[in-house]
Design an enzyme around this catalytic site. Sequence first.
Site, mmCIF file in Angstrom:
data_model
loop_
_atom_site.group_PDB
_atom_site.id
_atom_site.type_symbol
_atom_site.label_atom_id
_atom_site.label_comp_id
_atom_site.label_asym_id
_atom_site.label_seq_id
_atom_site.Cartn_x
_atom_site.Cartn_y
_atom_site.Cartn_z
ATOM 1 N N GLU A 1 0.609 -1.029 0.010
ATOM 2 C CA GLU A 1 -0.094 0.014 -0.023
ATOM 3 C C GLU A 1 0.897 1.161 -0.044
ATOM 4 O OE1 GLU A 1 -3.380 -1.981 3.106
ATOM 5 O OE2 GLU A 1 -1.921 -0.529 3.682
ATOM 6 N N ASP B 1 -12.819 -4.615 -0.395
ATOM 7 C CA ASP B 1 -13.686 -5.908 -0.499
ATOM 8 C C ASP B 1 -14.902 -5.234 0.059
ATOM 9 O OD1 ASP B 1 -11.400 -6.243 1.804
ATOM 10 O OD2 ASP B 1 -13.370 -6.815 2.703
HETATM 11 N N1 ADE Z 1 -8.648 -4.374 5.093
HETATM 12 C C1 ADE Z 1 -9.196 -4.572 3.977
HETATM 13 N N2 ADE Z 1 -10.428 -5.110 3.894
HETATM 14 C C2 ADE Z 1 -10.666 -5.413 5.375
HETATM 15 C C3 ADE Z 1 -11.684 -6.230 6.092
HETATM 16 N N3 ADE Z 1 -12.612 -6.806 5.402
HETATM 17 N N4 ADE Z 1 -11.508 -6.110 7.231
HETATM 18 C C4 ADE Z 1 -10.595 -5.699 8.210
HETATM 19 N N5 ADE Z 1 -9.476 -5.031 7.416
HETATM 20 C C5 ADE Z 1 -9.724 -4.923 6.107
#
Ligand code: ADE
Length: 266
Positions: A36, A224
């Site tokens: 990142e 996500d």
């Molecule tokens: N970083 C990226 N996606 C995540 C998720 N679903 N839960 C926690 N941290 C994250």
Amino acid sequence: MESFEVNPRPTPNATTTNPLPRIVNTIVVCVTMQAEAMPLVQTLNLTEEEEPSIFPKALPWKKYSGTHEGLTVHVVVPGKDLKLGVDSVGTVPVSMLTYASIVSLHPDLIINAGTAGGFRAKGAAIGDVFVATQFANHDRRIPVPVFDEYGIGTLAATPIPNLVKALELKEGKLSTGNSLDMTPQDEEIIKANDATIKDMEGAAVAYVANLLTVPLIAMKAVTDIVDGDKPTVEEFLGNMSRAAAALSATIPRVLEYVNAKSISNL
Ligand code: ADE
């Protein structure tokens, strides 16, 4: 340890003791995953710190520094776990790194940049970059009066209405826990926290920044959709570089906006 300074320099900008406006000249951008951080480091043309490090030698922490339009910028990363070689994700490494960076580098502003899961029901979509308006935890369940509230640890974000408007950024509440997945108990607390996004670091950075009275902006790119139909791990890994690109496009705009402004005008 010689080069690691633990006493914060009293700054003339300190918000609680001095009515002078806090002007943004030095920024620490705290990023958990190397993947990142690197597009941003390259975009800003920062260079990795040479020896001696401001951090204790044994630590995997990294610092990339430079100037961007007159602003001093440090990107700090907790680096790879010494035993397993993976990124040091989660609340503990980032809390330590944030603390050490504040006492060594005396930033006027911290930016916590990273990825998050987003809730479609709250308006999140893959690749969106959200500014957190509130921080809370969802994996610190302490069912004892007052400790329950301490566990959630809700903190309001530094208000930045002008920046959000000028850059047309999305805003939402952030809930933090040390797991990528979400148990039914986590889900219940995340909902009670009214979160649009969930991550693994934000509330920990907010805790340290709040203790040391340093303003904080958390910017999270959605990898996500938590309330979607795709497996979280697959979606997270598949969208990681898209999220990193979104962050490295957005953060320089934020730096340019905050440069030499007073925190109270952001
Ligand atoms: N970083 C990226 N996606 C995540 C998720 N679903 N839960 C926690 N941290 C994250």
